[in-house]
Design a protein around this motif. Structure first.
Motif, PDB file in Angstrom:
ATOM      1  N   GLU A   1       0.817  -1.217   0.000  1.00 24.53           N
ATOM      2  CA  GLU A   1       0.000   0.000   0.000  1.00 24.53           C
ATOM      3  C   GLU A   1       0.844   1.257   0.000  1.00 24.53           C
ATOM      4  O   GLU A   1       0.449   2.266  -0.561  1.00 24.53           O
ATOM      5  CB  GLU A   1      -0.918   0.004   1.231  1.00 24.53           C
ATOM      6  N   ALA A   2       1.990   1.220   0.667  1.00 27.14           N
ATOM      7  CA  ALA A   2       2.794   2.442   0.762  1.00 27.14           C
ATOM      8  C   ALA A   2       4.243   2.113   1.108  1.00 27.14           C
ATOM      9  O   ALA A   2       4.528   1.063   1.683  1.00 27.14           O
ATOM     10  CB  ALA A   2       2.211   3.363   1.838  1.00 27.14           C
ATOM     11  N   LEU A   3       5.125   3.041   0.720  1.00 28.45           N
ATOM     12  CA  LEU A   3       6.549   2.949   1.087  1.00 28.45           C
ATOM     13  C   LEU A   3       6.894   4.167   1.938  1.00 28.45           C
ATOM     14  O   LEU A   3       6.384   5.257   1.686  1.00 28.45           O
ATOM     15  CB  LEU A   3       7.412   2.953  -0.188  1.00 28.45           C
ATOM     16  N   TYR A   4       7.750   3.959   2.931  1.00 30.08           N
ATOM     17  CA  TYR A   4       8.103   5.060   3.835  1.00 30.08           C
ATOM     18  C   TYR A   4       9.604   5.227   3.959  1.00 30.08           C
ATOM     19  O   TYR A   4      10.366   4.278   3.793  1.00 30.08           O
ATOM     20  CB  TYR A   4       7.555   4.797   5.240  1.00 30.08           C
ATOM     21  N   GLY A   5       9.975   6.457   4.334  1.00 28.59           N
ATOM     22  CA  GLY A   5      11.365   6.742   4.682  1.00 28.59           C
ATOM     23  C   GLY A   5      11.599   6.415   6.148  1.00 28.59           C
ATOM     24  O   GLY A   5      10.709   5.865   6.817  1.00 28.59           O
ATOM     25  N   PRO A   6      12.777   6.767   6.682  1.00 29.45           N
ATOM     26  CA  PRO A   6      13.088   6.454   8.078  1.00 29.45           C
ATOM     27  C   PRO A   6      12.038   7.039   9.027  1.00 29.45           C
ATOM     28  O   PRO A   6      11.538   8.148   8.810  1.00 29.45           O
ATOM     29  CB  PRO A   6      14.447   7.136   8.301  1.00 29.45           C
ATOM     30  N   GLY A   7      11.693   6.269  10.025  1.00 29.38           N
ATOM     31  CA  GLY A   7      10.729   6.725  11.016  1.00 29.38           C
ATOM     32  C   GLY A   7       9.323   6.866  10.468  1.00 29.38           C
ATOM     33  O   GLY A   7       8.498   7.591  11.023  1.00 29.38           O
ATOM     34  N   GLY A   8       9.056   6.212   9.359  1.00 28.04           N
ATOM     35  CA  GLY A   8       7.710   6.264   8.804  1.00 28.04           C
ATOM     36  C   GLY A   8       7.410   7.566   8.059  1.00 28.04           C
ATOM     37  O   GLY A   8       6.264   7.905   7.801  1.00 28.04           O
ATOM     38  N   SER A   9       8.478   8.315   7.709  1.00 28.47           N
ATOM     39  CA  SER A   9       8.267   9.597   7.034  1.00 28.47           C
ATOM     40  C   SER A   9       7.810   9.390   5.597  1.00 28.47           C
ATOM     41  O   SER A   9       8.081   8.351   4.986  1.00 28.47           O
ATOM     42  CB  SER A   9       9.581  10.389   7.044  1.00 28.47           C
ATOM     43  N   SER A  10       7.152  10.389   5.052  1.00 28.89           N
ATOM     44  CA  SER A  10       6.701  10.311   3.658  1.00 28.89           C
ATOM     45  C   SER A  10       7.888  10.563   2.734  1.00 28.89           C
ATOM     46  O   SER A  10       8.695  11.468   2.964  1.00 28.89           O
ATOM     47  CB  SER A  10       5.592  11.352   3.443  1.00 28.89           C
ATOM     48  N   LEU A  11       8.008   9.757   1.704  1.00 27.39           N
ATOM     49  CA  LEU A  11       9.148   9.905   0.786  1.00 27.39           C
ATOM     50  C   LEU A  11       9.096  11.249   0.068  1.00 27.39           C
ATOM     51  O   LEU A  11      10.104  11.916  -0.106  1.00 27.39           O
ATOM     52  CB  LEU A  11       9.145   8.772  -0.249  1.00 27.39           C
ATOM     53  N   GLU A  12       7.883  11.607  -0.331  1.00 28.52           N
ATOM     54  CA  GLU A  12       7.763  12.836  -1.107  1.00 28.52           C
ATOM     55  C   GLU A  12       8.147  14.068  -0.303  1.00 28.52           C
ATOM     56  O   GLU A  12       8.685  15.030  -0.850  1.00 28.52           O
ATOM     57  CB  GLU A  12       6.349  12.978  -1.665  1.00 28.52           C
ATOM     58  N   SER A  13       7.878  14.047   1.030  1.00 29.02           N
ATOM     59  CA  SER A  13       8.225  15.214   1.833  1.00 29.02           C
ATOM     60  C   SER A  13       9.736  15.426   1.851  1.00 29.02           C
ATOM     61  O   SER A  13      10.219  16.543   1.973  1.00 29.02           O
ATOM     62  CB  SER A  13       7.680  15.066   3.255  1.00 29.02           C
ATOM     63  N   VAL A  14      10.493  14.335   1.715  1.00 31.05           N
ATOM     64  CA  VAL A  14      11.950  14.460   1.697  1.00 31.05           C
ATOM     65  C   VAL A  14      12.456  14.824   0.298  1.00 31.05           C
ATOM     66  O   VAL A  14      13.376  15.617   0.143  1.00 31.05           O
ATOM     67  CB  VAL A  14      12.601  13.132   2.161  1.00 31.05           C
ATOM     68  N   LEU A  15      11.824  14.220  -0.720  1.00 34.34           N
ATOM     69  CA  LEU A  15      12.390  14.291  -2.075  1.00 34.34           C
ATOM     70  C   LEU A  15      11.886  15.454  -2.914  1.00 34.34           C
ATOM     71  O   LEU A  15      12.578  15.939  -3.802  1.00 34.34           O
ATOM     72  CB  LEU A  15      12.078  12.983  -2.824  1.00 34.34           C
ATOM     73  N   GLN A  16      10.651  15.861  -2.656  1.00 29.69           N
ATOM     74  CA  GLN A  16      10.028  16.809  -3.592  1.00 29.69           C
ATOM     75  C   GLN A  16      10.551  18.224  -3.411  1.00 29.69           C
ATOM     76  O   GLN A  16      10.590  18.756  -2.309  1.00 29.69           O
ATOM     77  CB  GLN A  16       8.509  16.789  -3.406  1.00 29.69           C
ATOM     78  N   LYS A  17      10.891  18.831  -4.542  1.00 36.91           N
ATOM     79  CA  LYS A  17      11.341  20.217  -4.552  1.00 36.91           C
ATOM     80  C   LYS A  17      10.100  21.096  -4.466  1.00 36.91           C
ATOM     81  O   LYS A  17       9.111  20.837  -5.153  1.00 36.91           O
ATOM     82  CB  LYS A  17      12.073  20.470  -5.868  1.00 36.91           C
ATOM     83  N   LYS A  18      10.159  22.089  -3.641  1.00 38.95           N
ATOM     84  CA  LYS A  18       9.004  23.007  -3.559  1.00 38.95           C
ATOM     85  C   LYS A  18       8.916  23.801  -4.856  1.00 38.95           C
ATOM     86  O   LYS A  18       9.888  24.420  -5.278  1.00 38.95           O
ATOM     87  CB  LYS A  18       9.176  23.962  -2.374  1.00 38.95           C
TER      88      LYS A  18
END
Lengths: 236, 623
Positions: A217-234
């Protein structure tokens, strides 16, 4: 060069595409879509894209990630549209985004995954039994599974520490739906089917033949963080 | 059925073989279509999806508004088990419908060792194996392809065989089927027998002498005495799949197949393809460039294979390759050649096209001595071969593969010595060209010769199993000393059964059925081929396979496949056989002199060489 992240789904017939064949499938789709993809240098140049985390064959993925490098700027919406017109049935781009500068590789970022597991029982079992099985299973100090190494030798591994969550979501007639979050990625990977068979095996649950369906259903970064919040450029 | 399949598929090997849904697959609205055809390939998906004929016919049928074609392949043994256990009938990939729901099941027969798979697929579809047990409520079962040129071992299983090229005749069959819907199966078959190129075996009553030749042939009224093969009338304009299906999974030939020419008139005497695909017809370079660009756009493939029986023979191959590279190279699309003619020209060509991928090059001298090569009319000299391999080594290849046959008619041990001798010379050429010793490699492959119907060697017996094995170990011993030469050979038992079926007759029908019943499947796969099953099937039917494989026919005999007509005159084949025994060569008709095979007058056609101007003499210029 611009790096884009792509979130896509892999379902239906496409869930049976192996990881190696996914690479081939995307190479062809990118060519059909006419995306200005960057190529690696060297004797045998190949288009630059990579997947976050391979799915086991047969398991659908609702929100998978990949990254792609283009030689010219395209709007994320344009990438999404072009690829969707060129992808075979079962694979669809859900969204795409520009990646932050010096973004880590998605592959290295992924730390855990959430799976939905439907299990059919034969004969039926009741709610209380599954619930107590789950709490018993999670109270174990260790869960040992057998893995085969490349040279064919069998090896015992403890996967307990990599099971972050296991819950019963629903039970209807003979069919239970569980949700679990388990360690995934390049720093210690646990296969969902390993967890399921360790669980049902340990508790002696009567699983029907061909009675297990798993989806990611979903993939997460460390600590259950959202991947997009880390990767996406504003976007400005 | 859908739900059960979804449950089952994760538990079989390579489930992508059975899912369908690939790019360019055509799924039509079932109920809107008059004639529904399943193209049945009696081998696994990866093999079947590498077959150009499938893609062509899929395109031809699905272009029509009133017909559809879906695909089905032989399920691998694990899937068969699951299907049987779950009572799931064999289904098509596109709409996942049972084969029994189709109007026509069309098999292709590419190889004798797939015959038991044909039976198995009919059985898995829940259909009676024998044509006589099926009626108008069952699908019509037809079969084409090279093995349909001697279809007799399958005579009772298929309702009709299609002889020759399928592009046009498939439409005629669809048209006839549409107007015959209320008719009995017998009436439909009788009407089909009126289509040129259709062989309805139940309308032919054949008896044999004990030596295997035909003693009597009675043909029912309305069916032709001889069934003459079909040849498409305008090859350049023939329909070609602009949007071939692109598999998800890796298949044997995972690339665009661009058919540059059809037919080969080099006249190798062992070669059945050289007879059945005559005459030589080339497409124009303009057509080919257009088709290549269309297919690159529609598939996303990064490689185009220029396919044919002998691509270097294409009259204007160099300009064609240059043009294709100019147009496609910047898109990252490469070109490959499926096989190379044994000469330096071909290596040059390979060097030019294969700028990206480097692998070994393969050459097929077929026999080890000039004497033997003259017998089989393989117009290749030792000098040609050494030129070719030297050119390869100089161009940077460090491995070459050499293909030979053992057990050719009239072969002596000195011909085997010749194979070893040639391999060593090739190795020395590599050393002379300064290929690094660590990387230099010569692979020698020796397959056992199988005499085929309609060739100049159709009268010849196969070497005995014992003799083939002796020759293999003789050659193995000869090559053992050279560590840089590796030797591959094929299982001679497989070639033995192949020989039995290739020159077989209707009396083999119960044997094939029994072998299947005993469990024979995927007989062309060495890991699954079980010789004992075949042996038992023969024994139980009171028959001896050796009688078939080792039979020598005489020129006067009526052969079990003589009522199937390739257009090549039997008198010509007899002449070729005699010349073979004298070791005399016959030149290619492309060089300008007609050797009189009889095809052009018989089929009222001509070679088409629009690839070049007609004064151009390809053979003299290239060699």
């Amino acid at each position: 060069m611009t790096h884009y992240g792509i979130c896509y789904s892999k379902e239906g017939p496409a869930r049976f595409i192996s990881h190696l064949d996914m690479v081939r499938t995307f190479e062809r789709a990118i060519r059909r879509a006419g995306l200005p993809v960057a190529f690696s240098q060297g004797f045998n140049p190949h288009p630059k894209f990579s997947f976050g985390c391979p799915l086991p064959v047969g398991i659908p993925g609702r929100e998978e990630y990949m990254e792609i490098e283009l030689v010219s700027e395209l709007s994320p919406a344009e990438i999404e549209e072009k690829l969707n017109l060129a992808l075979p049935g079962g694979i669809a781009v859900l969204r795409s985004f520009r990646m932050v500068d010096n973004a880590p590789a998605i592959m290295a970022l992924i730390d855990s995954a959430r799976y939905k597991v439907q299990i059919d029982f034969q004969p039926e079992i009741d709610f209380g039994r599954i619930a107590s099985c789950i709490s018993h299973f999670l109270s174990l100090p260790g869960v040992s599974v057998v893995r085969k190494s490349k040279d064919g030798k069998e090896k015992y591994c403890d996967i307990r520490k990599g099971i972050f969550r296991l819950e019963l979501e629903s039970l209807q007639e003979n069919s239970a739906v569980l949700e679990m979050v388990i360690k995934t990625g390049s720093t210690g990977n646990i296969r969902p089917d390993e967890v399921v068979s360790a669980f049902t095996g340990h508790c002696g649950l009567p699983v029907a033949e061909y009675g297990v369906y798993i989806s990611r259903e979903a993939l997460y970064g460390p600590g259950g963080s959202s991947l997009e919040s880390v990767l996406q450029k504003k976007e400005e | 059925m859908q739900r059960t399949l979804e449950k089952i598929l994760p538990h079989v090997q390579k489930p992508a073989r059975y899912t369908g849904g690939e790019w360019n697959a055509v799924v039509k609205e079932w109920h809107d279509i008059d004639v529904k055809i399943a193209f049945a390939f009696p081998d696994v998906y990866e093999v079947g999806m590498s077959h150009l004929g499938l893609q062509i016919l899929y395109h031809v049928v699905n272009t029509r508004g009133d017909a559809l074609m879906e695909r089905v392949f032989a399920p691998w043994v694990d899937m068969e088990k699951v299907l049987r256990k779950g009572g799931i009938p064999l289904f098509s990939l596109e709409s996942r419908r049972p084969l029994g729901d189709f109007d026509i099941i069309a098999f292709t027969l590419q190889y004798e060792m797939t015959f038991t798979n044909l039976l198995n697929m009919l059985d898995l579809a829940g259909l009676p194996l024998r044509s006589s047990r099926r009626n108008r409520n069952h699908p019509l079962v037809i079969a084409g392809g090279p093995c349909a040129f001697n279809p007799e071992p399958l005579a009772d299983f298929a309702d009709a065989f299609i002889i020759g090229e399928g592009e046009e005749i498939i439409g005629e069959i669809i048209d006839l089927y549409k107007v015959s819907k209320g008719k009995s199966r017998l009436d439909l078959l009788k009407a089909m027998a009126g289509i040129r190129g259709v062989y309805v075996p139940s309308l032919y009553h054949i008896q044999y002498f004990s030596d295997g030749s035909v003693s009597s042939l009675a043909v029912e009224p309305g069916a032709p005495e001889k069934v003459v093969k079909r040849v498409v009338s305008d090859f350049d304009g023939a329909p070609f799949p602009q949007k071939p299906v692109v598999p998800y999974m890796g298949v044997v030939h995972d690339r665009i197949m661009l058919e540059v020419l059809r037919g080969c008139t080099r006249g190798c005497r062992f070669c059945q393809a050289g007879v059945i695909y005559r005459p030589v017809r080339e497409k124009t370079p303009e057509t080919l460039v257009r088709q290549a660009e269309d297919m690159v756009g529609s598939t996303g493939h990064d490689e185009i294979s220029l396919t044919s029986l002998s691509t270097a023979d294409y009259t204007r191959i160099k300009p064609l390759v240059t043009e294709l590279l100019n147009r496609l190279e910047h898109k990252g699309v490469g070109i490959s050649l499926p096989s190379l003619r044994v000469d330096a020209f071909s290596v040059d060509l390979a060097k030019e096209v294969q700028r990206v991928r480097r692998s070994s090059l393969t050459f097929a001298p077929e026999a080890g001595t000039q004497r033997m090569r003259d017998v089989i009319n393989k117009g290749v000299t030792e000098e040609n071969l050494l030129d070719a391999v030297s050119a390869s080594f100089q161009a940077g290849w460090h491995a070459v593969k050499l293909y030979f046959m053992i057990g050719l008619p009239g072969e002596r041990d000195e011909d085997l010595d010749g194979i070893a001798h040639l391999a060593v010379k090739v190795l020395q050429a590599g050393l002379k060209c300064n290929v690094s010793k660590g990387r230099l490699k010569v692979t020698v492959s020796a397959s056992s010769y199988v005499p085929k119907a309609h060739t100049a060697f159709q009268w010849e017996p196969q070497d005995s199993l014992g003799e083939l094995k002796r020759k293999q170990s003789y050659l193995k011993e000869k090559l053992k000393k050279e560590r840089k030469i590796s030797f591959n050979w094929h299982d001679p038992e497989t070639s033995f059964i192949e020989a039995v079926l290739a020159r077989g007759d209707r009396r083999l029908v119960p044997v094939v059925e029994r072998a299947w019943k005993l469990g024979a499947r995927f007989d062309g796969w060495s890991e699954l081929f079980n010789y004992d099953l075949w042996h038992q099937a023969f024994r139980e039917n009171g028959m001896d396979p050796a009688e078939y494989a080792y039979r020598r026919f005489s020129y006067e005999d009526v052969l079990p496949w003589d009522h199937i007509e390739t257009g090549v005159d039997k008198k010509y084949l007899i002449r070729e056989h005699k010349k073979a025994m004298q070791g005399t060569a016959t030149p290619d008709c492309r060089a300008g002199r007609c050797p009189g095979c009889g095809l052009c007058p018989a089929l009222e056609i001509k070679p088409e060489l629009p690839g070049g101007d007609h004064n151009f003499d390809p053979l003299r210029n290239l060699l």
